[in-house]
Design a protein around this motif. Structure first.
Motif, PDB file in Angstrom:
ATOM      1  N   ARG A  60     111.874  16.904 -39.495  1.00 53.82           N
ATOM      2  CA  ARG A  60     111.802  17.760 -38.300  1.00 53.82           C
ATOM      3  C   ARG A  60     110.552  17.441 -37.478  1.00 53.82           C
ATOM      4  O   ARG A  60     110.599  17.394 -36.249  1.00 53.82           O
ATOM      5  N   SER A 112     123.939  16.126 -42.588  1.00 57.63           N
ATOM      6  CA  SER A 112     124.721  17.342 -42.797  1.00 57.63           C
ATOM      7  C   SER A 112     124.641  17.749 -44.262  1.00 57.63           C
ATOM      8  O   SER A 112     124.515  16.917 -45.143  1.00 57.63           O
ATOM      9  N   ARG A 141     111.084  14.666 -35.367  1.00 55.66           N
ATOM     10  CA  ARG A 141     112.235  14.895 -34.474  1.00 55.66           C
ATOM     11  C   ARG A 141     113.437  14.019 -34.850  1.00 55.66           C
ATOM     12  O   ARG A 141     114.116  13.469 -33.985  1.00 55.66           O
ATOM     13  N   ASP A 187     117.062  13.967 -36.716  1.00 52.85           N
ATOM     14  CA  ASP A 187     118.140  14.880 -37.119  1.00 52.85           C
ATOM     15  C   ASP A 187     118.332  14.844 -38.632  1.00 52.85           C
ATOM     16  O   ASP A 187     118.350  13.762 -39.243  1.00 52.85           O
TER      17      ASP A 187
END
Length: 86
Positions: free
Chosen positions: A76, A84, A79, A81
């Motif tokens: 994070r 999932s 930055r 992603d």
């Protein structure tokens, strides 16, 4: 006492079923960090993981989901992603 034992018997299968998902997610986080941060950083002159990150990577590679919070925060911060969670 019977209620406590009954409660534990109901909770244990739920906890056990969550563990494989956490381990897989942790491994995906480690792979993302290594591919997007370490390998690309090495091509640019090197990015070395700190001790905390190295421990988290090692935990995740070995199926220990304890490294999840550290790797999530590191990605994070950059930055990137997150994979999932399935």
């Amino acid at each position: 006492m019977k209620i406590l034992i009954s409660s534990l018997l109901l909770i244990l299968p739920i906890a056990a079923s969550a563990a494989p998902d956490d381990a897989a997610y942790c491994k995906a986080l480690a792979a993302t960090y290594e591919n997007l941060v370490m390998k690309r950083g090495a091509a640019r002159g090197g990015i070395q993981a700190g001790v905390e990150t190295s421990v988290a990577l090692d935990q995740c590679k070995n199926g220990n989901p304890a490294g999840i919070p550290v790797l999530e925060q590191k990605l994070r911060d950059l930055r990137i992603d997150l994979p999932s969670r399935n």
